[in-house]
Design an enzyme around this catalytic site. Structure first.
Site, PDB file in Angstrom:
ATOM      1  N   HIS A  57       0.890  -1.185  -0.112  1.00  0.00           N
ATOM      2  CA  HIS A  57       0.110   0.037   0.056  1.00  0.00           C
ATOM      3  C   HIS A  57       0.871   1.270   0.169  1.00  0.00           C
ATOM      4  CE1 HIS A  57      -3.762   1.971   1.733  1.00  0.00           C
ATOM      5  NE2 HIS A  57      -3.178   2.871   0.896  1.00  0.00           N
ATOM      6  N   ARG A  61       2.344   8.824  -6.212  1.00  0.00           N
ATOM      7  CA  ARG A  61       2.025  10.347  -6.874  1.00  0.00           C
ATOM      8  C   ARG A  61       1.891  10.324  -8.175  1.00  0.00           C
ATOM      9  NH1 ARG A  61      -1.191  10.659  -2.803  1.00  0.00           N
ATOM     10  NH2 ARG A  61      -0.383  11.551  -0.713  1.00  0.00           N
ATOM     11  N   ASP A 312       1.078   2.658   3.653  1.00  0.00           N
ATOM     12  CA  ASP A 312      -0.014   3.760   3.264  1.00  0.00           C
ATOM     13  C   ASP A 312       1.214   4.955   3.230  1.00  0.00           C
ATOM     14  OD1 ASP A 312      -1.970   5.201   2.448  1.00  0.00           O
ATOM     15  OD2 ASP A 312      -2.916   5.235   4.188  1.00  0.00           O
ATOM     16  N   HIS A 316       3.112  14.324   1.045  1.00  0.00           N
ATOM     17  CA  HIS A 316       2.557  15.511   1.072  1.00  0.00           C
ATOM     18  C   HIS A 316       3.753  16.527   1.177  1.00  0.00           C
ATOM     19  CE1 HIS A 316      -1.543  14.286   0.400  1.00  0.00           C
ATOM     20  NE2 HIS A 316      -1.478  13.763   1.422  1.00  0.00           N
TER      21      HIS A 316
HETATM   22  C1  NCD Z   1      -3.984   8.772   1.223  1.00  0.00           C
HETATM   23  C2  NCD Z   1      -3.077  10.134  -0.002  1.00  0.00           C
HETATM   24  O1  NCD Z   1      -2.628  11.064   0.564  1.00  0.00           O
HETATM   25  O2  NCD Z   1      -3.160   9.659  -1.046  1.00  0.00           O
HETATM   26  N1  NCD Z   1      -4.032   9.607   2.628  1.00  0.00           N
HETATM   27  C3  NCD Z   1      -4.358   9.125   3.514  1.00  0.00           C
HETATM   28  O3  NCD Z   1      -4.399   9.949   4.383  1.00  0.00           O
HETATM   29  N2  NCD Z   1      -3.972   7.637   3.854  1.00  0.00           N
HETATM   30  C4  NCD Z   1      -5.410   8.755   0.661  1.00  0.00           C
HETATM   31  C5  NCD Z   1      -5.733   7.231   1.227  1.00  0.00           C
HETATM   32  O4  NCD Z   1      -5.402   6.299   0.822  1.00  0.00           O
HETATM   33  O5  NCD Z   1      -6.761   7.443   1.884  1.00  0.00           O
HETATM   34 ZN    ZN Z   2      -3.627   4.747   1.134  1.00  0.00          ZN
END
Ligand code: NCD
Ligand code: ZN
Length: 433
Positions: A57, A61, A312, A316
């Site tokens: 996961h 970007r 995940d 940013h």
């Molecule tokens: C993810 C993202 O920034 O792409 N952000 C997050 O908080 N996990 C989006 C996502 O998968 O929920």
């Molecule tokens: Zn995610």
């Protein structure tokens, strides 16, 4: 012809550790004798040798959000953290909801040297599911299908607004069951979150966790299990963050339902107590929870409810994260490079959080391989090879005792920050071959 002899290391697989010398000839683990007078020798005494890990996961970007990260930059970050295979999520721009968009991403991935990037398809509309069906069934797409790890659906909006309505979700389960496509679900219930949002008065970053409460995950997981039961799809609940969500998965597994799940490092190592120091940099979906939930996650790792740990990784920029109103900052944290060191630190018997103390969870090195290689490899049919004779697999040489401090300055993700700044690690990646 190149040959490398890795001497004296302990090779770790999901079955355990074993002292074996490895001879790697032209990228392949040699069969039989491990002698080659011309081989370059790597002394791996007191080191561990792991297969290149899998992170099922990540958000790399590209295309669309290259200021946050590119496939090349984030793949470099993954590799530096011992991760050589990743599954990238569909919330790019354009989103990965068509065969053409997937094809474009696969082409771009050739720039990300040394990292095997697979892609999840996304679906917010019926039309997207039609595309997925075509990808899965038309022979002309055979190779492209090999790069697609499955379908991802969001039950509520997150960064990228890919929330899918009830009809599309139900159809996604039907299609995935019929074609045996792995289905990954972001488990937050849109209605519960909406109601919570209306009742929260608080304006600071703590409100983020209140507006996406544990019951939201609980309801979403319950509905996912009900759909899995009804349609028989292979469902994977990603980044579970609550005791309730994991309890439901535990029971579903006992009931024989084909459901698997992962947890993310930020939920394992951070809690709502960290908002004070990190502000919106600790904002992600699902949000940080209380320490009780954090402990329940470790408990679910210990009893086998959790199948994988996935980062995940959702970078940013600092500018986006540090705006005046933390609730307007985008959700997501980077983590692909720090996952293995954090887990190694726990396996070394230390709790890495600099200010919160906790009984150190029991985690062995072979558990790390099981959670971050063997299980995701199987669940998403990634066909990566374990460390065996004749295999072509990247190898990660780990120093399990080396101590060092995480600082964004030495990490490789483009965003240039980490929620684990200043954390002391025991164990790190020495080399990736
Ligand atoms: C993810 C993202 O920034 O792409 N952000 C997050 O908080 N996990 C989006 C996502 O998968 O929920
Ligand atoms: Zn995610």
């Amino acid at each position: 012809m190149s040959a490398i002899l890795i001497r004296g290391g302990t090779v770790v697989t999901a079955r355990g550790g074993e002292r074996i010398d490895l001879l790697v000839r032209d990228g392949m683990i040699a069969k039989g004798a491990v002698q080659d007078a011309k081989a370059k020798v790597i002394d791996a005494s007191d080191h561990l040798v792991l297969p290149g890990l899998i992170d099922c996961h990540v958000h790399f970007r590209e295309p669309g959000f290259e200021t946050k990260g590119t496939m090349e930059s984030e793949a470099g970050s993954a590799r530096a953290g011992g991760i050589t295979t990743v599954c990238d999520m569909p919330n790019t721009n354009p989103p990965t909801t068509s065969i053409a968009a997937l094809e474009d991403k696969v082409k771009r991935a050739t720039k990300a040297n040394n990292c095997d990037i697979r892609f999840f398809f996304g679906a917010m509309e019926r039309e997207h599911l039609k595309q997925l069906e075509q990808l899965w069934t038309a022979d002309v797409h055979r190779l492209l299908k090999g790069r697609c790890a499955g379908l991802k659906v969001y039950l509520d909006h997150s960064t990228g607004n890919q929330g899918a309505g009830k009809d599309v979700v139900e159809e996604a389960f039907q299609l995935c069951a019929a074609l045996r496509i792995p289905l990954v679900v972001h488990c937050e219930d849109a209605k519960t979150n909406e109601e919570a949002r209306e009742n929260v008065m608080e304006k600071g970053i703590n409100a983020h966790s209140l507006m996406r409460p544990p019951e939201s995950e609980e309801r979403a997981v319950a509905s996912v299990i009900a759909l899995a039961r009804k349609h028989g799809a292979l469902v994977h609940a990603t980044h579970l963050s609550t005791a309730q969500g994991l309890a439901l998965i535990r029971q579903a597994k006992k009931d024989g339902i084909a459901v698997t799940c992962d947890v993310a490092p930020h939920h394992l190592f951070l809690s709502v107590d960290d908002y004070a120091a990190l502000g919106a940099r600790a904002k992600m979906n699902p949000p940080l929870r209380t320490r009780e939930h954090q402990e329940a996650l470790w408990g679910a790792i210990a009893d086998g409810t959790v199948d994988c740990i996935a980062t995940d990784h959702a970078p940013h920029t600092r500018e986006e994260k540090d705006i005046a109103d933390p609730l307007k900052a985008p959700s997501g944290v980077p983590g692909v490079e720090t996952l293995l060191p954090l887990l190694l630190t726990v396996a070394a018997g230390e709790w890495p959080h600099p200010t919160s103390s906790s009984p150190v969870p029991h985690l062995r090195y072979e558990d790390i391989v099981r959670l971050c290689f063997t299980n995701p490899n199987k669940i998403f049919s990634l066909r990566r090879e374990d460390i065996t004779e004749g295999a072509r697999t990247p190898l990660v040489i780990v120093d399990p005792k080396g101590t060092w401090t995480i600082t964004a300055k030495t990490l490789h993700a483009k965003c240039g920050w980490t929620p684990y700044e200043g954390w002391r690690m025991t164990g790190g990646v020495r080399e990736v071959l």
